[in-house]
Design an enzyme around this catalytic site. Structure first.
Site, PDB file in Angstrom:
ATOM      1  N   SER A 183       0.844  -1.199   0.000  1.00 47.71           N
ATOM      2  CA  SER A 183       0.000   0.000   0.000  1.00 47.71           C
ATOM      3  C   SER A 183       0.870   1.237   0.000  1.00 47.71           C
ATOM      4  O   SER A 183       2.017   1.216   0.476  1.00 47.71           O
ATOM      5  CB  SER A 183      -0.902   0.019   1.238  1.00 47.71           C
ATOM      6  OG  SER A 183      -1.515   1.283   1.422  1.00 47.71           O
ATOM      7  N   TYR A 196      -2.356  -0.720  10.354  1.00 47.60           N
ATOM      8  CA  TYR A 196      -2.476  -1.140   8.952  1.00 47.60           C
ATOM      9  C   TYR A 196      -1.211  -0.784   8.174  1.00 47.60           C
ATOM     10  O   TYR A 196      -0.653  -1.613   7.445  1.00 47.60           O
ATOM     11  CB  TYR A 196      -3.694  -0.455   8.325  1.00 47.60           C
ATOM     12  CG  TYR A 196      -3.853  -0.678   6.834  1.00 47.60           C
ATOM     13  CD1 TYR A 196      -4.434  -1.839   6.347  1.00 47.60           C
ATOM     14  CD2 TYR A 196      -3.450   0.300   5.925  1.00 47.60           C
ATOM     15  CE1 TYR A 196      -4.602  -2.029   4.982  1.00 47.60           C
ATOM     16  CE2 TYR A 196      -3.606   0.122   4.568  1.00 47.60           C
ATOM     17  CZ  TYR A 196      -4.189  -1.050   4.097  1.00 47.60           C
ATOM     18  OH  TYR A 196      -4.344  -1.231   2.741  1.00 47.60           O
TER      19      TYR A 196
END
Length: 291
Positions: A183, A196
Site C-alpha cells: 500500500s 495497517y
C-alpha cells in the site's frame, strides 16, 4: 476505457457506509470498475493456475478477470462474501478459464494448508500466488489501538502471507511468481491507520527478503502498492464524508478503480517482468510522489 470514464465514476460516488469488513461489492453505488473493455489478453498466462486471496471483489476481482483474459485458471479465496465470489467466478469462466472458489479465514495457518490442498485437487497446480486480502481499522488515537485490533490486522494482512506462501511453496516450480499487495501507506505513512500501515511496511520488507530467498529456485517475488482504490473495504471502513472525499487529494485528483490495478499484476505474473525481483509497482495516482 479512457481516463474520463474513471473521472466520471469518481464524481458519481456519494457518501456511503457498510457495517462489516471486508465489505460487499454488490452493495456499492456505483460498483467499482473491475473489467476494462479496452484490455485485451494475449495469452501471457495461458495454462497457468493463480491463487488470489481477497479474490471475490475489489482489486482481487479485477486481477482474476485480467488473469482469465490472459488464459490463466483462477482460484478465488475469500472470507464469506459468497454473492460477490459467485459473480467473480462467472466473470472468470466467461473467458474460458477454470475456477476454484474457497471461503475461509486465511489468518488461520490450517486453513491456508486446506486452500492449497483444494487448489491442487481441483486445478492440478499453482504457478501464481497473489497475496491480496487485507483489513483496516482507522484509529486516530494511538492509545486506542487495542491488542485485539492489532492481532486482527496483523493476522489477516501479513501473517496470512507467511502461512499461505509456506503452504504453497512445495508446489511452486521454477518460473512461478508471488505478488503481494502492499500500500502507499507503507511509504508515506498514515496517522489514522498506524497498525495497517505497519503491516504494509512489513509486506514490503517481506517481499524484498522472500525475493532474495527464492531467487535461486527461479521463483520471483514482487509487490504492488495501490493508492486510494474504490473497493468494498472503503465504505466498510470509513464514514460517509470520508468516503465521498476518498482519493480527491491525490495529484491525479481522484480515486483509482480496481481495473486500473490489474495490468500491474499481469505484468508481474508474466515473463514480461522476468528481470524483476523484490520490487514494488506504485499505482497510487501520484500519492507517494508528493508525500
Amino acid at each position: 476505457m479512457e481516463n474520463n470514464k474513471y473521472e466520471e465514476i469518481h464524481k458519481r460516488i456519494k457518501g456511503q457506509t457498510q457495517e462489516k469488513q471486508p465489505g460487499l461489492e454488490s452493495k456499492m453505488n456505483p460498483e467499482p470498475i473491475y473489467d476494462d473493455d479496452d484490455y485485451q489478453g494475449s495469452g501471457k498466462l495461458k495454462g497457468k493456475v493463480a491463487v488470489i486471496t481477497g479474490g471475490d471483489s475489489g482489486i482481487g476481482r479485477a486481477v482474476a478477470v485480467a488473469f482469465a483474459k490472459e488464459g490463466a485458471h483462477v482460484a478465488i479465496v475469500y472470507l464469506d462474501e459468497h454473492e460477490d465470489a459467485e459473480k467473480t467466478v462467472k466473470l472468470v469462466e466467461r473467458y474460458g478459464s477454470k475456477t476454484s472458489k474457497i471461503a475461509t479465514d486465511i489468518s488461520d495457518e490450517k486453513n491456508c494448508k486446506k486452500v492449497v490442498d483444494q487448489v491442487i485437487s481441483e486445478l492440478g497446480q499453482i504457478n501464481i500466488l497473489v497475496n491480496n486480502a487485507g483489513k483496516q481499522f482507522p484509529t486516530n488515537d494511538f492509545l486506542k489501538i487495542t491488542p485485539d485490533q492489532l492481532q486482527k490486522t496483523f493476522s489477516t494482512n501479513i501473517f496470512s502471507m507467511f502461512y499461505l506462501t509456506q503452504a504453497a511453496l512445495p508446489h511452486l516450480n521454477k518460473g512461478a511468481t508471488i505478488i503481494n499487495t502492499s500500500s502507499v501507506t507503507a511509504y508515506r505513512g498514515s496517522p489514522h491507520l498506524i497498525d495497517y500501515s505497519a503491516t504494509k511496511g512489513a509486506i514490503t520488507s517481506f517481499t524484498r527478503s522472500l525475493a532474495l530467498n527464492l531467487v535461486e529456485k527461479g521463483i520471483r517475488v514482487n509487490a504492488v502498492a495501490p493508492g486510494p482504490i474504490w473497493t468494498p473495504l472503503i465504505p466498510a471502513t470509513f464514514s460517509k464524508e470520508e468516503v465521498k472525499k476518498h482519493g480527491a487529494d491525490t495529484p491525479i485528483g481522484r480515486r483509482g478503480q480496481p481495473a486500473e490495478m490489474a495490468a500491474a499484476y499481469v505484468f508481474l505474473a508474466s515473463s514480461d517482468s522476468s528481470y524483476m525481483i523484490g520490487q514494488t509497482i506504485h499505482a497510487d495516482g501520484g500519492d507517494f510522489v508528493t508525500s
